[in-house]
Design an enzyme around this catalytic site. Structure first.
Site, PDB file in Angstrom:
ATOM      1  N   ASN A  55       5.923  -3.453  -6.588  1.00  0.00           N
ATOM      2  CA  ASN A  55       4.839  -2.609  -7.085  1.00  0.00           C
ATOM      3  C   ASN A  55       5.338  -1.281  -7.641  1.00  0.00           C
ATOM      4  OD1 ASN A  55       5.400  -2.533  -4.189  1.00  0.00           O
ATOM      5  ND2 ASN A  55       3.990  -0.822  -4.126  1.00  0.00           N
ATOM      6  N   CYS A  78       0.824   4.358  -0.908  1.00  0.00           N
ATOM      7  CA  CYS A  78       0.593   4.023   0.491  1.00  0.00           C
ATOM      8  C   CYS A  78       1.550   4.749   1.424  1.00  0.00           C
ATOM      9  CB  CYS A  78       0.739   2.516   0.690  1.00  0.00           C
ATOM     10  SG  CYS A  78       0.251   1.578  -0.751  1.00  0.00           S
TER      11      CYS A  78
END
Ligand code: PMP
Length: 381
Positions: A147, A320
Protein backbone atom coordinates in the site's frame (compact mmCIF):
# COMPACT_ATOMS: atom_id res chain seq x y z
CA UNK A 1 -7.80 17.97 -4.49
CA UNK A 2 -6.59 14.71 -3.10
CA UNK A 3 -3.56 12.58 -3.92
CA UNK A 4 -4.25 10.56 -0.78
CA UNK A 5 -6.52 7.77 -1.97
CA UNK A 6 -4.62 5.33 0.21
CA UNK A 7 -6.02 6.92 3.39
CA UNK A 8 -9.56 6.59 2.12
CA UNK A 9 -11.41 6.59 -1.19
CA UNK A 10 -14.48 8.72 -1.83
CA UNK A 11 -17.55 6.52 -2.28
CA UNK A 12 -18.58 6.37 -5.94
CA UNK A 13 -21.89 8.20 -6.54
CA UNK A 14 -23.25 5.11 -8.32
CA UNK A 15 -22.51 3.09 -5.20
CA UNK A 16 -24.34 5.58 -2.98
CA UNK A 17 -27.34 5.37 -5.31
CA UNK A 18 -27.32 1.57 -5.13
CA UNK A 19 -27.10 1.64 -1.32
CA UNK A 20 -29.70 4.32 -0.59
CA UNK A 21 -32.91 2.24 -0.81
CA UNK A 22 -31.39 -0.48 1.35
CA UNK A 23 -30.56 1.97 4.11
CA UNK A 24 -34.27 2.71 4.47
CA UNK A 25 -35.53 -0.87 4.22
CA UNK A 26 -35.82 -3.23 7.18
CA UNK A 27 -34.57 -6.74 6.67
CA UNK A 28 -32.31 -9.15 8.45
CA UNK A 29 -31.07 -11.85 6.06
CA UNK A 30 -31.61 -14.47 8.80
CA UNK A 31 -35.34 -13.69 9.29
CA UNK A 32 -37.83 -16.23 7.98
CA UNK A 33 -40.32 -13.79 6.50
CA UNK A 34 -40.58 -11.83 3.28
CA UNK A 35 -38.32 -8.95 4.42
CA UNK A 36 -35.71 -11.45 5.50
CA UNK A 37 -35.92 -13.45 2.27
CA UNK A 38 -35.49 -10.27 0.25
CA UNK A 39 -32.51 -9.17 2.33
CA UNK A 40 -30.97 -12.62 1.96
CA UNK A 41 -31.42 -12.53 -1.81
CA UNK A 42 -29.79 -9.09 -2.04
CA UNK A 43 -26.96 -10.24 0.22
CA UNK A 44 -26.29 -13.22 -2.05
CA UNK A 45 -26.38 -11.08 -5.22
CA UNK A 46 -23.74 -8.81 -3.68
CA UNK A 47 -21.68 -11.83 -2.66
CA UNK A 48 -21.79 -13.06 -6.26
CA UNK A 49 -20.63 -9.66 -7.50
CA UNK A 50 -17.65 -9.55 -5.10
CA UNK A 51 -16.80 -13.18 -5.99
CA UNK A 52 -16.87 -12.38 -9.73
CA UNK A 53 -14.31 -9.60 -9.27
CA UNK A 54 -11.70 -12.10 -8.05
CA UNK A 55 -12.89 -15.15 -10.03
CA UNK A 56 -14.11 -16.94 -6.90
CA UNK A 57 -17.17 -19.00 -6.21
CA UNK A 58 -19.94 -17.11 -4.42
CA UNK A 59 -19.81 -19.54 -1.48
CA UNK A 60 -16.16 -18.75 -0.90
CA UNK A 61 -16.77 -15.10 0.11
CA UNK A 62 -17.20 -14.22 3.80
CA UNK A 63 -18.22 -10.63 4.54
CA UNK A 64 -16.34 -8.88 7.35
CA UNK A 65 -15.99 -5.35 8.71
CA UNK A 66 -12.95 -4.63 6.54
CA UNK A 67 -9.42 -5.61 5.62
CA UNK A 68 -8.15 -5.55 9.21
CA UNK A 69 -10.74 -8.08 10.30
CA UNK A 70 -10.18 -10.21 7.20
CA UNK A 71 -6.43 -10.32 7.87
CA UNK A 72 -7.03 -11.24 11.52
CA UNK A 73 -9.49 -13.97 10.53
CA UNK A 74 -7.12 -15.34 7.90
CA UNK A 75 -4.04 -15.43 10.12
CA UNK A 76 -5.41 -16.24 13.56
CA UNK A 77 -8.42 -18.19 12.29
CA UNK A 78 -6.35 -20.40 10.01
CA UNK A 79 -3.55 -20.93 12.54
CA UNK A 80 -5.88 -21.91 15.39
CA UNK A 81 -7.98 -24.24 13.25
CA UNK A 82 -5.01 -26.04 11.66
CA UNK A 83 -2.64 -26.26 14.60
CA UNK A 84 -2.25 -30.01 14.22
CA UNK A 85 -0.53 -29.38 10.82
CA UNK A 86 2.25 -27.35 12.44
CA UNK A 87 3.00 -24.07 14.12
CA UNK A 88 5.23 -22.24 11.67
CA UNK A 89 4.03 -19.24 9.63
CA UNK A 90 6.00 -17.33 7.00
CA UNK A 91 5.18 -13.71 6.24
CA UNK A 92 7.14 -10.71 4.98
CA UNK A 93 8.80 -7.70 6.57
CA UNK A 94 6.61 -5.26 4.62
CA UNK A 95 3.10 -6.42 5.52
CA UNK A 96 0.41 -4.09 6.80
CA UNK A 97 0.17 -3.90 10.61
CA UNK A 98 -3.09 -5.85 10.42
CA UNK A 99 -0.97 -8.84 9.34
CA UNK A 100 2.12 -8.13 11.45
CA UNK A 101 0.22 -7.67 14.72
CA UNK A 102 -1.81 -10.90 14.39
CA UNK A 103 1.54 -12.63 13.69
CA UNK A 104 2.96 -11.15 16.90
CA UNK A 105 -0.15 -12.33 18.75
CA UNK A 106 0.32 -15.83 17.36
CA UNK A 107 4.01 -15.78 18.30
CA UNK A 108 3.06 -15.00 21.91
CA UNK A 109 0.73 -17.98 21.73
CA UNK A 110 3.29 -20.53 20.69
CA UNK A 111 3.58 -20.11 16.91
CA UNK A 112 6.88 -19.53 15.17
CA UNK A 113 6.95 -16.67 12.65
CA UNK A 114 9.55 -16.13 9.91
CA UNK A 115 9.71 -12.73 8.23
CA UNK A 116 10.93 -12.81 4.63
CA UNK A 117 13.25 -9.90 3.82
CA UNK A 118 12.76 -7.68 0.77
CA UNK A 119 15.21 -6.21 -1.74
CA UNK A 120 15.80 -2.50 -2.18
CA UNK A 121 12.62 -2.21 -4.23
CA UNK A 122 10.53 -3.90 -1.56
CA UNK A 123 10.16 -7.19 -3.46
CA UNK A 124 9.92 -10.32 -1.33
CA UNK A 125 12.50 -12.98 -2.15
CA UNK A 126 10.61 -16.13 -3.30
CA UNK A 127 13.67 -18.31 -2.75
CA UNK A 128 13.85 -17.23 0.91
CA UNK A 129 10.25 -18.34 1.31
CA UNK A 130 10.84 -21.61 -0.52
CA UNK A 131 13.87 -22.39 1.63
CA UNK A 132 12.04 -21.40 4.81
CA UNK A 133 9.21 -23.90 4.36
CA UNK A 134 9.62 -26.69 6.92
CA UNK A 135 7.75 -29.83 7.93
CA UNK A 136 5.65 -27.82 10.37
CA UNK A 137 4.93 -24.77 8.15
CA UNK A 138 1.20 -24.30 7.88
CA UNK A 139 0.72 -20.87 6.31
CA UNK A 140 2.44 -18.30 4.08
CA UNK A 141 1.00 -14.76 4.17
CA UNK A 142 2.28 -12.16 1.71
CA UNK A 143 0.52 -9.07 0.37
CA UNK A 144 -0.31 -8.80 -3.34
CA UNK A 145 0.99 -5.25 -3.53
CA UNK A 146 2.31 -2.87 -0.93
CA UNK A 147 0.00 0.00 0.00
CA UNK A 148 2.88 2.39 0.68
CA UNK A 149 5.43 1.80 -2.05
CA UNK A 150 3.13 0.16 -4.61
CA UNK A 151 5.50 -2.75 -5.20
CA UNK A 152 3.77 -5.83 -6.64
CA UNK A 153 4.87 -9.14 -5.12
CA UNK A 154 5.56 -12.40 -7.03
CA UNK A 155 2.42 -14.09 -5.69
CA UNK A 156 2.00 -16.56 -8.55
CA UNK A 157 5.46 -17.93 -7.78
CA UNK A 158 4.68 -18.13 -4.05
CA UNK A 159 1.36 -19.78 -4.87
CA UNK A 160 3.17 -22.55 -6.75
CA UNK A 161 5.59 -23.09 -3.86
CA UNK A 162 2.70 -23.19 -1.38
CA UNK A 163 0.80 -25.73 -3.53
CA UNK A 164 3.82 -27.96 -4.06
CA UNK A 165 4.69 -27.97 -0.38
CA UNK A 166 1.13 -28.40 0.88
CA UNK A 167 1.11 -25.06 2.72
CA UNK A 168 -1.83 -22.63 2.65
CA UNK A 169 -1.31 -19.18 1.11
CA UNK A 170 -2.99 -16.02 2.39
CA UNK A 171 -2.73 -12.84 0.33
CA UNK A 172 -3.75 -9.35 1.41
CA UNK A 173 -5.13 -7.82 -1.80
CA UNK A 174 -6.35 -4.58 -0.19
CA UNK A 175 -3.96 -2.37 -2.15
CA UNK A 176 -4.07 -4.26 -5.45
CA UNK A 177 -7.82 -4.82 -5.85
CA UNK A 178 -9.18 -2.64 -8.62
CA UNK A 179 -5.69 -1.59 -9.74
CA UNK A 180 -4.34 -4.83 -11.23
CA UNK A 181 -5.89 -8.22 -11.91
CA UNK A 182 -6.72 -10.18 -8.77
CA UNK A 183 -7.66 -13.74 -9.70
CA UNK A 184 -7.72 -16.40 -7.00
CA UNK A 185 -7.08 -19.20 -9.51
CA UNK A 186 -4.12 -17.58 -11.24
CA UNK A 187 -2.61 -16.55 -7.90
CA UNK A 188 -3.17 -20.00 -6.36
CA UNK A 189 -4.36 -18.50 -3.08
CA UNK A 190 -6.36 -20.16 -0.33
CA UNK A 191 -7.27 -17.02 1.61
CA UNK A 192 -7.56 -13.52 0.16
CA UNK A 193 -8.29 -10.24 1.95
CA UNK A 194 -10.55 -7.72 0.19
CA UNK A 195 -11.65 -4.25 1.20
CA UNK A 196 -14.68 -2.30 -0.03
CA UNK A 197 -13.50 1.27 0.45
CA UNK A 198 -10.33 0.72 -1.56
CA UNK A 199 -12.56 0.13 -4.60
CA UNK A 200 -14.78 3.19 -3.88
CA UNK A 201 -17.32 1.26 -1.82
CA UNK A 202 -18.47 2.12 1.70
CA UNK A 203 -16.14 1.91 4.70
CA UNK A 204 -16.64 -0.68 7.41
CA UNK A 205 -17.07 -3.63 5.08
CA UNK A 206 -14.67 -6.08 3.49
CA UNK A 207 -14.43 -9.77 2.77
CA UNK A 208 -12.26 -12.80 3.16
CA UNK A 209 -12.10 -15.27 0.29
CA UNK A 210 -11.83 -18.76 1.78
CA UNK A 211 -11.10 -21.46 -0.80
CA UNK A 212 -13.51 -24.37 -0.65
CA UNK A 213 -12.13 -26.95 1.77
CA UNK A 214 -9.94 -24.46 3.69
CA UNK A 215 -10.73 -24.69 7.39
CA UNK A 216 -10.83 -21.51 9.46
CA UNK A 217 -11.72 -20.96 13.13
CA UNK A 218 -14.15 -18.04 13.47
CA UNK A 219 -13.00 -15.18 15.70
CA UNK A 220 -16.45 -13.67 16.24
CA UNK A 221 -18.85 -16.13 17.79
CA UNK A 222 -22.58 -15.66 17.90
CA UNK A 223 -25.51 -16.41 15.66
CA UNK A 224 -23.45 -18.26 13.04
CA UNK A 225 -23.92 -15.91 10.10
CA UNK A 226 -21.58 -16.11 7.09
CA UNK A 227 -21.46 -19.92 7.20
CA UNK A 228 -20.47 -19.72 10.84
CA UNK A 229 -17.23 -17.92 10.01
CA UNK A 230 -18.32 -14.43 11.03
CA UNK A 231 -21.25 -14.03 13.36
CA UNK A 232 -23.20 -10.79 13.55
CA UNK A 233 -26.15 -9.47 11.53
CA UNK A 234 -24.90 -8.48 8.09
CA UNK A 235 -25.05 -4.78 7.17
CA UNK A 236 -27.04 -5.29 3.98
CA UNK A 237 -26.80 -1.69 2.74
CA UNK A 238 -23.01 -1.61 3.08
CA UNK A 239 -22.68 -5.03 1.48
CA UNK A 240 -24.88 -3.87 -1.42
CA UNK A 241 -22.46 -0.93 -1.77
CA UNK A 242 -19.49 -3.30 -1.78
CA UNK A 243 -21.22 -5.42 -4.44
CA UNK A 244 -21.98 -2.37 -6.58
CA UNK A 245 -18.40 -1.13 -6.22
CA UNK A 246 -17.11 -4.59 -7.22
CA UNK A 247 -19.33 -4.61 -10.32
CA UNK A 248 -18.15 -1.14 -11.42
CA UNK A 249 -14.53 -2.08 -10.72
CA UNK A 250 -14.77 -5.31 -12.71
CA UNK A 251 -16.02 -3.41 -15.75
CA UNK A 252 -13.80 -0.35 -15.50
CA UNK A 253 -10.53 -1.15 -13.79
CA UNK A 254 -8.50 -1.90 -16.92
CA UNK A 255 -9.26 1.51 -18.48
CA UNK A 256 -8.90 3.27 -15.17
CA UNK A 257 -5.51 1.66 -14.54
CA UNK A 258 -4.29 2.79 -17.98
CA UNK A 259 -5.42 6.38 -17.26
CA UNK A 260 -3.77 6.42 -13.82
CA UNK A 261 -0.55 4.85 -15.11
CA UNK A 262 -0.08 7.78 -17.52
CA UNK A 263 -0.53 10.28 -14.70
CA UNK A 264 1.72 8.24 -12.41
CA UNK A 265 4.52 8.09 -14.95
CA UNK A 266 4.32 11.80 -15.68
CA UNK A 267 4.50 12.59 -11.96
CA UNK A 268 7.46 10.26 -11.37
CA UNK A 269 9.30 11.51 -14.42
CA UNK A 270 8.91 15.18 -13.52
CA UNK A 271 9.42 14.83 -9.76
CA UNK A 272 12.68 12.92 -10.23
CA UNK A 273 14.02 15.96 -12.08
CA UNK A 274 14.16 17.72 -8.70
CA UNK A 275 17.72 17.55 -7.40
CA UNK A 276 18.39 14.68 -4.99
CA UNK A 277 14.99 13.09 -5.28
CA UNK A 278 14.57 9.31 -5.46
CA UNK A 279 11.81 6.82 -6.20
CA UNK A 280 10.77 4.43 -3.41
CA UNK A 281 9.56 1.05 -4.64
CA UNK A 282 9.95 -0.81 -7.89
CA UNK A 283 10.17 1.20 -11.14
CA UNK A 284 8.06 -1.30 -13.13
CA UNK A 285 6.44 -3.84 -10.79
CA UNK A 286 4.36 -1.04 -9.36
CA UNK A 287 0.67 -0.25 -8.80
CA UNK A 288 -0.73 2.12 -11.46
CA UNK A 289 -1.76 4.69 -8.85
CA UNK A 290 1.34 4.84 -6.67
CA UNK A 291 4.04 7.52 -6.57
CA UNK A 292 6.36 7.31 -3.57
CA UNK A 293 9.38 9.59 -3.65
CA UNK A 294 11.90 10.89 -1.19
CA UNK A 295 13.81 14.13 -1.02
CA UNK A 296 17.12 14.52 0.79
CA UNK A 297 17.41 17.03 3.67
CA UNK A 298 13.70 17.54 4.33
CA UNK A 299 10.87 15.80 6.14
CA UNK A 300 7.87 14.22 4.43
CA UNK A 301 5.51 15.79 7.00
CA UNK A 302 6.64 19.31 6.14
CA UNK A 303 6.04 18.67 2.43
CA UNK A 304 2.57 17.31 3.21
CA UNK A 305 1.78 20.45 5.24
CA UNK A 306 3.11 22.74 2.50
CA UNK A 307 1.00 20.97 -0.12
CA UNK A 308 -2.05 21.11 2.15
CA UNK A 309 -1.73 24.91 2.26
CA UNK A 310 -2.05 24.83 -1.53
CA UNK A 311 -5.19 22.70 -1.28
CA UNK A 312 -3.44 19.44 -2.19
CA UNK A 313 -3.71 16.42 0.10
CA UNK A 314 -0.91 13.88 0.16
CA UNK A 315 0.65 11.52 2.69
CA UNK A 316 4.00 10.37 4.01
CA UNK A 317 3.14 6.70 4.14
CA UNK A 318 0.75 4.41 5.91
CA UNK A 319 -1.84 6.56 7.71
CA UNK A 320 -2.50 3.63 10.00
CA UNK A 321 0.88 3.81 11.71
CA UNK A 322 1.65 7.51 11.33
CA UNK A 323 0.71 8.10 14.99
CA UNK A 324 3.88 6.37 16.16
CA UNK A 325 6.28 8.85 14.50
CA UNK A 326 8.49 5.85 13.76
CA UNK A 327 9.89 5.68 10.24
CA UNK A 328 7.84 3.37 8.06
CA UNK A 329 8.77 -0.29 8.65
CA UNK A 330 8.34 -0.81 4.90
CA UNK A 331 10.99 1.75 3.97
CA UNK A 332 13.43 0.59 6.64
CA UNK A 333 12.96 -3.05 5.54
CA UNK A 334 14.11 -1.91 2.07
CA UNK A 335 17.33 -0.70 3.66
CA UNK A 336 16.57 3.02 3.81
CA UNK A 337 18.20 4.96 6.64
CA UNK A 338 15.86 6.66 9.11
CA UNK A 339 16.50 10.13 7.66
CA UNK A 340 15.84 8.83 4.13
CA UNK A 341 12.58 7.21 5.21
CA UNK A 342 11.50 10.46 6.90
CA UNK A 343 11.94 12.40 3.68
CA UNK A 344 9.30 10.38 1.82
CA UNK A 345 6.16 11.64 0.15
CA UNK A 346 3.37 9.28 -0.92
CA UNK A 347 0.99 10.35 -3.68
CA UNK A 348 -1.83 7.94 -4.49
CA UNK A 349 -3.94 8.65 -7.54
CA UNK A 350 -7.59 7.76 -7.96
CA UNK A 351 -10.83 7.88 -9.87
CA UNK A 352 -11.43 11.63 -9.47
CA UNK A 353 -7.93 12.83 -10.41
CA UNK A 354 -7.61 14.69 -13.72
CA UNK A 355 -4.60 15.85 -15.74
CA UNK A 356 -5.06 19.39 -14.35
CA UNK A 357 -4.50 18.05 -10.82
CA UNK A 358 -1.19 16.57 -11.90
CA UNK A 359 -0.19 19.90 -13.46
CA UNK A 360 -1.17 21.81 -10.34
CA UNK A 361 0.86 19.50 -8.13
CA UNK A 362 3.87 19.71 -10.43
CA UNK A 363 3.57 23.49 -10.36
CA UNK A 364 3.73 23.60 -6.57
CA UNK A 365 5.97 20.73 -5.45
CA UNK A 366 9.43 21.81 -6.72
CA UNK A 367 9.19 25.24 -5.07
CA UNK A 368 7.86 23.68 -1.83
CA UNK A 369 10.87 21.33 -1.75
CA UNK A 370 13.22 24.21 -2.49
CA UNK A 371 11.70 26.41 0.23
CA UNK A 372 11.91 23.65 2.84
CA UNK A 373 15.50 22.91 1.91
CA UNK A 374 16.41 26.57 2.37
CA UNK A 375 15.35 26.36 6.03
CA UNK A 376 16.86 22.91 6.60
CA UNK A 377 20.16 22.93 8.56
CA UNK A 378 21.08 19.67 6.85
CA UNK A 379 20.90 21.25 3.41
CA UNK A 380 23.22 24.14 4.23
CA UNK A 381 25.85 21.75 5.42
N1 PMP B 1 -4.00 -4.11 4.29
C1 PMP B 1 -3.51 -3.13 3.51
C2 PMP B 1 -2.52 -3.48 2.44
C3 PMP B 1 -3.93 -1.80 3.68
O1 PMP B 1 -3.45 -0.84 2.91
C4 PMP B 1 -4.88 -1.52 4.72
C5 PMP B 1 -5.32 -0.09 4.96
N2 PMP B 1 -6.05 0.45 3.90
C6 PMP B 1 -5.36 -2.57 5.50
C7 PMP B 1 -4.89 -3.85 5.25
C8 PMP B 1 -6.37 -2.33 6.58
O2 PMP B 1 -7.54 -1.80 6.09
P1 PMP B 1 -8.70 -1.27 7.06
O3 PMP B 1 -8.06 -0.23 7.93
O4 PMP B 1 -9.70 -0.71 6.13
O5 PMP B 1 -9.20 -2.40 7.85
Amino acid sequence: MTFDYISGCPIDERVIEAMAPHMREPGNPSSVHSHGFKAKQILEESRASVAALVNADQNEIVFTSGATESNNLALIGYALRNREKGNHIITSAVEHMSVINPCKFLQKNGFEISYAPVDRYGVVDPSFIEESVKEDTLLISVQHANNEIGTIQPIEELGKTARERGVALHVDATASLGKIEVNVEKLNVDLLTLSSNDIYGPRGVGALYVRKGTKVQPLLLGGGQERGLRSGTEDVACIVGFGAAAEITRKEYVDEAARLTKMRDKLIDRILKIEESYLNGHPEKRLPNNVNVRFSYIEGESIVLSLDQEGIQASTGSACSSKTLQPSHVLTAMGLKHEEAHGSLLLTLGRLNEDEDVEKLLGVLPSAVERLRMISPLYRR
